[in-house]
Structure formats: structure tokens, C-alpha cells
Design a protein around this motif. Structure first.
Motif, PDB file in Angstrom:
ATOM      1  N   GLY A  83       0.794  -1.219   0.000  1.00 42.98           N
ATOM      2  CA  GLY A  83       0.000   0.000   0.000  1.00 42.98           C
ATOM      3  C   GLY A  83       0.828   1.272   0.000  1.00 42.98           C
ATOM      4  N   PRO A  84       1.689   1.507   1.012  1.00 40.25           N
ATOM      5  CA  PRO A  84       2.461   2.755   1.039  1.00 40.25           C
ATOM      6  C   PRO A  84       3.379   2.930  -0.163  1.00 40.25           C
ATOM      7  N   THR A  85       4.044   1.859  -0.587  1.00 42.80           N
ATOM      8  CA  THR A  85       4.960   2.002  -1.721  1.00 42.80           C
ATOM      9  C   THR A  85       4.198   2.284  -3.013  1.00 42.80           C
ATOM     10  N   ALA A  86       3.053   1.642  -3.207  1.00 42.39           N
ATOM     11  CA  ALA A  86       2.278   1.891  -4.427  1.00 42.39           C
ATOM     12  C   ALA A  86       1.781   3.323  -4.470  1.00 42.39           C
ATOM     13  N   VAL A  87       1.365   3.885  -3.339  1.00 41.27           N
ATOM     14  CA  VAL A  87       0.891   5.265  -3.311  1.00 41.27           C
ATOM     15  C   VAL A  87       2.025   6.229  -3.617  1.00 41.27           C
ATOM     16  N   VAL A  89       4.932   5.686  -5.266  1.00 37.42           N
ATOM     17  CA  VAL A  89       5.386   5.587  -6.658  1.00 37.42           C
ATOM     18  C   VAL A  89       4.303   6.083  -7.612  1.00 37.42           C
ATOM     19  N   ALA A  90       3.036   5.829  -7.308  1.00 38.84           N
ATOM     20  CA  ALA A  90       1.955   6.305  -8.170  1.00 38.84           C
ATOM     21  C   ALA A  90       1.895   7.832  -8.191  1.00 38.84           C
ATOM     22  N   ALA A  91       2.202   8.480  -7.068  1.00 29.90           N
ATOM     23  CA  ALA A  91       2.212   9.949  -7.045  1.00 29.90           C
ATOM     24  C   ALA A  91       3.293  10.497  -7.979  1.00 29.90           C
ATOM     25  N   TRP A  92       4.479   9.903  -7.929  1.00 28.83           N
ATOM     26  CA  TRP A  92       5.557  10.348  -8.816  1.00 28.83           C
ATOM     27  C   TRP A  92       5.215  10.079 -10.275  1.00 28.83           C
TER      28      TRP A  92
END
Length: 339
Positions: A83-87, A89-92
Motif C-alpha cells: 500500500g504505502p509504496t504503491a501510493v 510511486v503512483a504519485a511520482w
């Protein structure tokens, strides 16, 4: 004159104008990684040396050997949590999508996470291995016992999520930096799970290979992602065109007693009706109340008017006044004196 490309260092120039393809080198690495994946699974199923090494590390209990770093590693392992890593990386990648005007960065991330969940999730549920904290017998492989830790999801997610940044890099220097950073993060997250006792060492090695297989397989999905990119951009353009508000005509106020045209309704019965005027007619148009309305006439410009000559007076004649050109007599003098 030197061009802009010549002024930029060679290692900072974009090298891939098109998405990566499945080359022979990449295909060879994919096949070799698949062999390693199968060897780890077979080794655990047959309770061979990978399982013996797992028990040696587990009985060593690293979290008891170095307890001072336990708190730090509890937070560090979040870098492999989905969850935290996907959010992050998705923001970048969302910002990159806005700058490049293409959905490809987000499509690559979504495709990689979908492949990761499908492959790793199926392997976890299919083999059902228990973790070190729930082991039932020393030396057993703990397979098909209802667990879900083989391969390590944290490790595979760290490889895929951070590896996507290297996959999307457009310069050799950025690709090297992103690849080394992703490898170090995946290595640290995997060893942290072993330190905390939540995974066997074979879980981590299988997680590394599972994540690498997902990254190596992405070029096979590039044509589908390109078609999805075109479809999404076209759908977005249609949506914006549908939401665009059309310009409304400005309603002009009607003159009092004059109809602006069109069919008359019951509410218009009390309004006067203008009578049409012929094209060359000098007659006036009248409305129902009897007041005349003069037709428009051409306006004479000031330069076209007849100039006023200095001869004569511009004042209208008056019965009691004498023209200035007449001589003054006695009667005129008496009359002026009496006035």
C-alpha cells in the motif's frame, strides 16, 4: 554550431524513444530466472538444503542477536509493503503522466502490480507454507499447512514497485541509479523480514526471483498498454468535449410595442403590431396606438453639409428688428431711445 544534443553529456541523453522490447538478452535472463525460481520451489518441496538453511537461520534468531536495530527495521520494512509504496510511486508517476501527456507510466505500474498480485498471490495460496513463528516441527518444510508466506510478498513488491522506476527511466545514468537503488531496497527489505522472523530465507530468495520475473515480462505487455493509452486519451477528450458548455445566445430586449418576430402566443395579443414598410416607400409606419414611426434615412456627414457663408446673419428674422444693413433714421433713433 553545436546542437543541444551535443551539449548534453552522453550518459544523460534519452536513449529509448520507444518502450523496451523483449530482446534476446532479456529473454535469456527471463529463462534463467525462471529456472532459479523452479529450483527453489523444488528444493523446498523436497526438504533439501534450502530448508536446512532456513532452520539454521531461524534458530540463530537474528532479532535477539542485534535487538538495538529492531525498532528501525520495523519502520524500514514498510518500504516493501504494497500500500504505502504503491501510493508513493503512483504519485511520482502521476506527475510524469501529466508532464509527458501520456498514461504509459501509470499503465506500467498498474500492469506490474496486477501481474505481481496474480502470480505471487497464486503461489502463496497454492503452496500454503507456514512462517517461522508458526512452525510445527523442526526440520520440516511447513508446506501445504494453510500459510501464505512463500514467496515473500514484501520482497517481491519491493523489487517490482521500485524496479518500475528503473524500467521507465529514459537516460542511462537515471536507469543505473534507479536500478541500484531498487536492488538495495529489495535486498534490505528481504533481509529485514528474515531478521524479524516473519519469513524463511527461501521465502525471500523466491520473492526476489518472482519480482524480477514480473519486470522482465513487462515488454510482452507493451502493445496492450499502448492500445490502452490511446483509448484512455480518446475517452478523456470525448469527456471534456461533452462537459464543455455551449455559448448561449444573448437575449436582446424587445422595443416597447414592437414584436421581434416569430409566432405570436396568447400573451402577445395586447402588444401592438408594426406594419411593414415597402422597400422604396417614403410613407411612415404606424403602430396600433397611432404614433408615427419614421423609416430610417441616410445620415449626412458633417463634411457633406452645405457650408455657411459669412454673408448674412444666421439668426432668424424678427418683425421688431431692422436689418443691420438698413440706415438709421430719426424714427429709428426715437424708437430705439424709447425702447
Amino acid at each position: 554550431m553545436r546542437t543541444n544534443d551535443e551539449l548534453v553529456p552522453a550518459e544523460e541523453r534519452p536513449t529509448e524513444a520507444v518502450p523496451p522490447r523483449m530482446t534476446r538478452t532479456r529473454l535469456g535472463i527471463f529463462v534463467a530466472t525462471s529456472v532459479v525460481y523452479a529450483a527453489i520451489v523444488v528444493g523446498v518441496l523436497t526438504t533439501s538444503w534450502p530448508v536446512r538453511f532456513d532452520w539454521q537461520v531461524m534458530l540463530f534468531r537474528p532479532y535477539k542477536q542485534w535487538p538495538e536495530i529492531h525498532t528501525f527495521l520495523d519502520y524500514f520494512v514498510v518500504l516493501g509493503q504494497r500500500g504505502p509504496t504503491a501510493v508513493a510511486v503512483a504519485a511520482w508517476l502521476g506527475w510524469r503522466t501529466y508532464k509527458l501527456r501520456t498514461m504509459r507510466p501509470l499503465l506500467v505500474l498498474g500492469t506490474s502490480l496486477l501481474l505481481l498480485n496474480a502470480t505471487v498471490g497464486a503461489a502463496k495460496l497454492g503452496m500454503g507454507r507456514l512462517g517461522p513463528h508458526y512452525a510445527t516441527a523442526v526440520g520440516s518444510n511447513e508446506m501445504f499447512a494453510g500459510g501464505d508466506i512463500f514467496p515473500s510478498g514484501h520482497t517481491a513488491n519491493a523489487v517490482v514497485t521500485w524496479g518500475v522506476l528503473a524500467y521507465l527511466a529514459t537516460t542511462p545514468r537515471a536507469r543505473r541509479i534507479a536500478s541500484v537503488s531498487a536492488a538495495l531496497l529489495a535486498l534490505g527489505v528481504g533481509m529485514t523480514t528474515v531478521y524479524l522472523g516473519t519469513h524463511w530465507m527461501s521465502d525471500v530468495t523466491l520473492g526476489w526471483t518472482a519480482g524480477l520475473l514480473v519486470l522482465l515480462a513487462l515488454p510482452w505487455f507493451e502493445p496492450a498498454m499502448a492500445r490502452a493509452d490511446v483509448w484512455l486519451q480518446e475517452a478523456w477528450r470525448r469527456l471534456r468535449a461533452r462537459r464543455a458548455v455551449p455559448a448561449l445566445p444573448v437575449a436582446l430586449p424587445a422595443a416597447a410595442g414592437v414584436s421581434l418576430g416569430g409566432p405570436r402566443g396568447p400573451a402577445d395579443d395586447d402588444l401592438p403590431v408594426r406594419e411593414p414598410v415597402g422597400a422604396g416607400s417614403r410613407a411612415t409606419a404606424r403602430v396600433a396606438d397611432g404614433r408615427p414611426h419614421l423609416p430610417p434615412r441616410p445620415h449626412t456627414a458633417r463634411s457633406e453639409r452645405t457650408p455657411v457663408t459669412p454673408t448674412g446673419s444666421r439668426r432668424p428674422p424678427h418683425a421688431d428688428r431692422l436689418p443691420r444693413t438698413a440706415p438709421l433714421g430719426p424714427a429709428a433713433g426715437r424708437g430705439r431711445a424709447a425702447a
